[in-house]
Motif scaffolding. Structure first.
Motif, short mmCIF file in Angstrom:
data_model
loop_
_atom_site.label_atom_id
_atom_site.label_comp_id
_atom_site.label_asym_id
_atom_site.label_seq_id
_atom_site.Cartn_x
_atom_site.Cartn_y
_atom_site.Cartn_z
N ARG A 141 43.95 -27.71 -0.28
CA ARG A 141 44.03 -27.57 -1.73
C ARG A 141 43.91 -26.10 -2.13
NH1 ARG A 141 40.13 -31.38 -5.08
NH2 ARG A 141 41.34 -30.42 -6.76
N ASN A 142 44.65 -25.72 -3.15
CA ASN A 142 44.53 -24.37 -3.70
C ASN A 142 43.75 -24.35 -5.00
OD1 ASN A 142 45.91 -23.01 -1.64
ND2 ASN A 142 47.88 -23.62 -2.48
N ARG A 143 43.18 -25.48 -5.37
CA ARG A 143 42.26 -25.59 -6.49
C ARG A 143 40.96 -26.17 -5.94
NH1 ARG A 143 45.04 -23.50 -11.22
NH2 ARG A 143 47.25 -23.78 -10.73
N VAL A 144 39.85 -25.66 -6.42
CA VAL A 144 38.55 -26.12 -5.92
C VAL A 144 37.92 -27.06 -6.94
CG1 VAL A 144 36.23 -25.43 -5.20
CG2 VAL A 144 38.20 -24.00 -4.63
N THR A 145 37.46 -28.21 -6.49
CA THR A 145 36.74 -29.14 -7.36
C THR A 145 35.56 -28.43 -8.02
OG1 THR A 145 37.39 -31.07 -6.06
CG2 THR A 145 35.41 -31.28 -7.44
N ARG A 146 35.48 -28.53 -9.34
CA ARG A 146 34.39 -27.87 -10.08
C ARG A 146 33.17 -28.78 -10.12
NH1 ARG A 146 36.59 -28.19 -14.66
NH2 ARG A 146 35.23 -29.76 -15.61
N ILE A 147 32.01 -28.22 -9.76
CA ILE A 147 30.76 -28.96 -9.83
C ILE A 147 30.05 -28.57 -11.12
CG2 ILE A 147 28.63 -29.60 -8.66
CD1 ILE A 147 31.17 -30.26 -7.08
N ASP A 148 29.94 -29.51 -12.05
CA ASP A 148 29.31 -29.23 -13.33
C ASP A 148 27.80 -29.45 -13.26
OD1 ASP A 148 31.72 -28.57 -14.57
OD2 ASP A 148 32.15 -30.66 -15.08
N SER A 149 27.10 -29.00 -14.29
CA SER A 149 25.65 -29.16 -14.34
C SER A 149 25.27 -30.63 -14.38
CB SER A 149 25.08 -28.44 -15.56
OG SER A 149 25.32 -27.05 -15.49
N ALA A 150 24.17 -30.97 -13.71
CA ALA A 150 23.69 -32.35 -13.70
C ALA A 150 23.19 -32.75 -15.08
CB ALA A 150 22.57 -32.49 -12.68
N CYS A 151 23.37 -34.01 -15.42
CA CYS A 151 22.91 -34.52 -16.71
C CYS A 151 22.74 -36.03 -16.62
CB CYS A 151 23.89 -34.16 -17.83
SG CYS A 151 25.53 -34.90 -17.65
N THR A 152 22.15 -36.63 -17.64
CA THR A 152 22.03 -38.08 -17.70
C THR A 152 23.29 -38.66 -18.35
OG1 THR A 152 21.01 -38.07 -19.89
CG2 THR A 152 19.52 -37.85 -17.98
N VAL A 153 23.42 -39.98 -18.27
CA VAL A 153 24.55 -40.64 -18.94
C VAL A 153 24.49 -40.38 -20.44
CG1 VAL A 153 25.60 -42.87 -19.47
CG2 VAL A 153 24.72 -42.44 -17.16
#
Length: 240
Positions: A141-153
């Motif tokens: 892949r030439n795009r990297v999966t973005r890891i967002d900040s953790a949060c609750t539902v």
């Protein structure tokens, strides 16, 4: 040819030093000046590059031809994943990246074994982003999966009210009245998928999701593990 993520502006003819992680990898591979590699920065396509200098801890390269190649899935999947136990979450991030997820938001669910706060949360998010980078390098892949900040539902729902133009929202559910996945995703090009941790989402969390516009879906009569279920959905949506 080895591939490395280089989060910097890239252009043909540019001379630069590789970031520390990529440099260490080149050192481990015992590459030499004149050897070729591929670089990508997540902004589209990939570049040929040639190693020009091997230092004791740094590596210089010259950027070559750009190739406008993409290997992204036809459906953008934003995964909201209930945080699972340590190694299982690493595995989920790695495989979700390989399967083409656009982003992953770790969900601090009531039944999550791992709880994240403060500095520990920052370190974990950085670790998972590193796992995603390594998986993107490996799978092409030439795009990297973005890891967002953790949060609750509840926090996620408050920031993304129902009716937002973000495609269909799905929640994996064992409750009555669920729809088959195939029925819920027909013709969709953007999907937000919510999946719980070990033990699943609580009734209150599922109610919060439904109020935020999530449609409850099922993968069939078998109960899959927390790290298996979202990957099954990703495979169904992206491997086509």
């Amino acid at each position: 040819m080895p591939r490395f993520y280089c989060p910097a502006p890239l252009q043909t003819g540019l001379a630069l030093s590789l970031p520390p992680g990529a440099a260490r990898h080149v050192q481990v591979l015992r590459m030499q000046p004149g050897d070729g590699i591929n670089l990508f920065n997540g902004e589209g396509g990939e570049f040929e590059a040639t190693v020009t200098r091997m230092g004791r801890s740094d590596v210089d390269v010259e950027v070559g031809t750009h190739h406008a190649v993409e290997r992204e899935a036809p459906c953008a999947v934003h995964l909201l994943a209930g945080i699972t136990a340590n190694e299982r979450m690493d595995w989920l991030v790695e495989k979700a990246t390989e399967l083409g997820s656009t982003s992953i938001t770790p969900i601090t669910a009531e039944r999550s074994v791992l709880k994240l706060k403060g500095e520990r949360a920052e370190k974990k998010l950085a670790h998972w982003q590193g796992v995603a980078v390594a998986a993107a390098e490996q799978c092409g892949r030439n795009r990297v999966t973005r890891i967002d900040s953790a949060c609750t539902v509840a926090q996620w729902a408050a920031e993304h009210p129902a009716g937002a133009a973000d495609g269909v929202r799905l929640v994996l559910s064992l409750s009555e009245g669920t729809r088959p996945l195939s029925d819920a995703v027909q013709g969709q090009t953007s999907v937000t998928l919510l999946s719980g941790p070990e033990g699943g989402l609580t009734p209150a969390e599922e109610a919060q999701a439904l109020a935020a516009g999530f449609v409850p879906v099922t993968l069939g009569p078998r109960v899959l593990r927390a790290e298996t279920a979202p990957l099954a959905v990703l495979a169904a949506l992206t491997l086509r």
